[in-house]
Design a protein around this motif. Structure first.
Motif, PDB file in Angstrom:
ATOM      1  N   HIS A 181      15.772  -4.797 -13.673  1.00  0.00           N
ATOM      2  CA  HIS A 181      15.487  -5.816 -14.685  1.00  0.00           C
ATOM      3  C   HIS A 181      15.230  -5.146 -16.020  1.00  0.00           C
ATOM      4  O   HIS A 181      14.581  -4.089 -16.079  1.00  0.00           O
ATOM      5  CB  HIS A 181      14.238  -6.620 -14.304  1.00  0.00           C
ATOM      6  CG  HIS A 181      14.517  -7.778 -13.393  1.00  0.00           C
ATOM      7  ND1 HIS A 181      15.049  -8.964 -13.858  1.00  0.00           N
ATOM      8  CD2 HIS A 181      14.317  -7.936 -12.067  1.00  0.00           C
ATOM      9  CE1 HIS A 181      15.170  -9.806 -12.836  1.00  0.00           C
ATOM     10  NE2 HIS A 181      14.740  -9.211 -11.740  1.00  0.00           N
ATOM     11  N   ALA A 318      11.748 -11.648 -13.713  1.00  0.00           N
ATOM     12  CA  ALA A 318      11.232 -10.378 -13.189  1.00  0.00           C
ATOM     13  C   ALA A 318       9.865 -10.580 -12.555  1.00  0.00           C
ATOM     14  O   ALA A 318       9.550  -9.951 -11.535  1.00  0.00           O
ATOM     15  CB  ALA A 318      11.156  -9.343 -14.313  1.00  0.00           C
ATOM     16  N   HIS A 321      10.254 -12.090  -9.102  1.00  0.00           N
ATOM     17  CA  HIS A 321      10.815 -11.088  -8.187  1.00  0.00           C
ATOM     18  C   HIS A 321       9.754 -10.056  -7.782  1.00  0.00           C
ATOM     19  O   HIS A 321       9.750  -9.583  -6.640  1.00  0.00           O
ATOM     20  CB  HIS A 321      12.025 -10.409  -8.824  1.00  0.00           C
ATOM     21  CG  HIS A 321      13.235 -11.282  -8.882  1.00  0.00           C
ATOM     22  ND1 HIS A 321      14.358 -10.970  -9.613  1.00  0.00           N
ATOM     23  CD2 HIS A 321      13.501 -12.480  -8.283  1.00  0.00           C
ATOM     24  CE1 HIS A 321      15.263 -11.926  -9.454  1.00  0.00           C
ATOM     25  NE2 HIS A 321      14.764 -12.847  -8.664  1.00  0.00           N
ATOM     26  N   ARG A 322       8.863  -9.710  -8.688  1.00  0.00           N
ATOM     27  CA  ARG A 322       7.752  -8.806  -8.314  1.00  0.00           C
ATOM     28  C   ARG A 322       6.866  -9.457  -7.266  1.00  0.00           C
ATOM     29  O   ARG A 322       6.380  -8.790  -6.349  1.00  0.00           O
ATOM     30  CB  ARG A 322       6.937  -8.434  -9.548  1.00  0.00           C
ATOM     31  CG  ARG A 322       7.655  -7.494 -10.520  1.00  0.00           C
ATOM     32  CD  ARG A 322       6.715  -7.019 -11.620  1.00  0.00           C
ATOM     33  NE  ARG A 322       7.422  -6.203 -12.600  1.00  0.00           N
ATOM     34  CZ  ARG A 322       7.904  -6.659 -13.739  1.00  0.00           C
ATOM     35  NH1 ARG A 322       7.715  -7.943 -14.079  1.00  0.00           N
ATOM     36  NH2 ARG A 322       8.551  -5.855 -14.559  1.00  0.00           N
ATOM     37  N   VAL A 330      10.868  -3.608  -8.453  1.00  0.00           N
ATOM     38  CA  VAL A 330      11.489  -3.975  -9.724  1.00  0.00           C
ATOM     39  C   VAL A 330      11.398  -2.790 -10.677  1.00  0.00           C
ATOM     40  O   VAL A 330      10.317  -2.263 -10.924  1.00  0.00           O
ATOM     41  CB  VAL A 330      10.799  -5.215 -10.330  1.00  0.00           C
ATOM     42  CG1 VAL A 330      11.372  -5.528 -11.708  1.00  0.00           C
ATOM     43  CG2 VAL A 330      10.970  -6.415  -9.397  1.00  0.00           C
TER      44      VAL A 330
END
Length: 416
Positions: A181, A318, A321-322, A330
């Motif tokens: 990312h 992002a 997703h973390r 990431v």
């Protein structure tokens, strides 16, 4: 504390039909199709979207596919996957290797279609958990840089609602389980340039009666290498590649013309324009020095814009997703010199650009990654087969994570 979007994403992807999705990937890999010829791929995607409850449309911009799922009030999110393959002879040795001679999914677009299919199915099945409108797009001809523009020109946003955000991802080399990312510039712009050198042909035994365009082209290839090394500031990033030289029909004939094809990679419009002007100047100078009877023809070809992630959109995607995969998964890959036409879907004429986020999903099989040499992550990434390699082969272990990233990204907007 985990957000509602992350929790919902984990719930909706807990029981993915992985055997079916892996079979889909193998089938797509066996049957690659070049740009604007993705008829089989598009038909299969449309069929799966219709079965999941989407309103589907085909033939947009040639072979493009859309699926539309209205699910109450809320934002409109677009998920995109590209579908085309490359003119590459596969050398992976996989049992599901390409059956089309000289054509291969060497850039992972087969995996992209698989991810999109799985995400669309999961979000449709779990529609009680979110609210808004979901658009999925199967885009043709990314490799030629023409597919996104063709869909826009064919009225994409007249057929589906104009989205509030666009999301896309790309399979990439690296150990399975990482997600690249970056806010702002993540992929560079690219421009193809053709140069035709005009000489005067004749017999190979009488070079004094000719103007040999092959010799001039050879000088051009060498001199063009100075554009980046001597005309682009060290603080700027740029690449100039001579990808093709064509001239002649027989060993004893000096041809009348020679053609050189270039590819430029730049991270700003100013650098790109400066390089194009340098190419024109050098081509004209070499042809003048050689006594060519005509000035060279310098023509700009296919072009991709830079991919520049909207900062707020990047932070949201992002961030989720973390939460889903863990902070360590990431990473920031830095701006790459590779290019994409995804950003053209955000450029709706007369209405300004749409915010978007584009990211990478790493996919190198464990045994290949473990054998790679390098002192750090990026060095080892450079050491394994990359996109466009005849050896590029994503691990099937990335099917589930790639579906989950798209689902989580969509739910970051569709779950309040």
């Amino acid at each position: 504390m985990t957000s509602a979007a992350a929790r919902t994403a984990l719930d909706l992807t807990a029981d993915l039909p992985l055997p079916a999705l892996e079979d889909l990937y193998r089938d797509l890999h066996r049957h690659p199709e070049l740009a604007f010829r993705e008829h089989r791929t598009a038909a299969g995607l449309a069929k799966s979207l219709t079965a999941a409850g989407f309103d589907t449309a085909e033939g947009i911009g040639g072979t493009g596919v859309t699926g539309l799922l209205r699910n109450g009030d809320g934002p409109t999110v677009l998920l995109r996957a590209d579908m085309d393959a490359l003119p590459v002879e596969e050398r992976t040795g996989l049992p599901y290797a390409a059956q089309a001679p000289g054509v291969m999914h060497a850039c992972g677009h087969d995996m992209h279609v698989t991810w999109l299919t799985g995400a669309a199915q999961a979000l449709a099945a779990g529609r009680d958990a979110w609210s808004g409108t979901l658009i999925v797009v199967g885009q043709p001809a990314e490799e030629s840089g023409q597919g996104a523009a063709a869909m826009i020109a064919d009225g994409l946003y007249d057929r589906v609602p104009r989205p509030d955000v666009l999301l896309g991802q790309h399979v990439a080399p690296g150990p399975v389980g990482l997600f690249g990312h970056r806010a702002g510039l993540i992929l560079s712009a690219t421009t193809d340039v053709d140069i035709v050198v005009h000489g005067r042909g004749g017999h190979g035994s009488r070079p004094e009666t000719t103007v040999d365009p092959v010799v001039t082209a050879a000088y051009l290839v060498t001199r063009l290498q100075t554009v980046v090394s001597r005309e682009v500031a060290p603080r700027e990033s740029a690449v100039l590649t001579v990808g093709r030289i064509e001239a002649g029909t027989a060993a004893n004939i000096i041809p009348a013309t020679a053609r050189i094809s270039l590819n430029l990679r730049t991270q700003s419009a100013a650098v790109r324009d400066r390089m194009v002007e340098s190419i024109r100047r050098i081509a004209q100078g070499e042809c003048l020095a050689a006594g060519c009877p005509r000035e060279p023809e310098v023509t700009l070809g296919d072009a991709f814009p830079a991919t520049v992630n909207d900062a707020a959109t990047h932070d949201r995607i992002a961030g989720v997703h973390r939460e889903v995969f863990g902070s360590a998964a990431v990473f920031d890959p830095g701006p790459a010199m590779g290019s994409e036409d995804f950003a053209q879907l955000a450029e709706s004429e007369g209405e300004g650009g749409l915010p978007y986020c584009f990211w990478f999903v790493t996919s190198t099989p464990d045994e290949v990654w473990d054998a790679a040499e390098g002192d750090d992550l990026m060095a080892r990434i450079d050491a394994v087969p990359s996109n466009h390699s005849p050896l590029f082969a994503p691990d099937l272990a990335v099917v589930a994570p790639g579906v989950r990233t798209l689902v989580a990204g969509a739910l970051a907007y569709l779950v309040s």
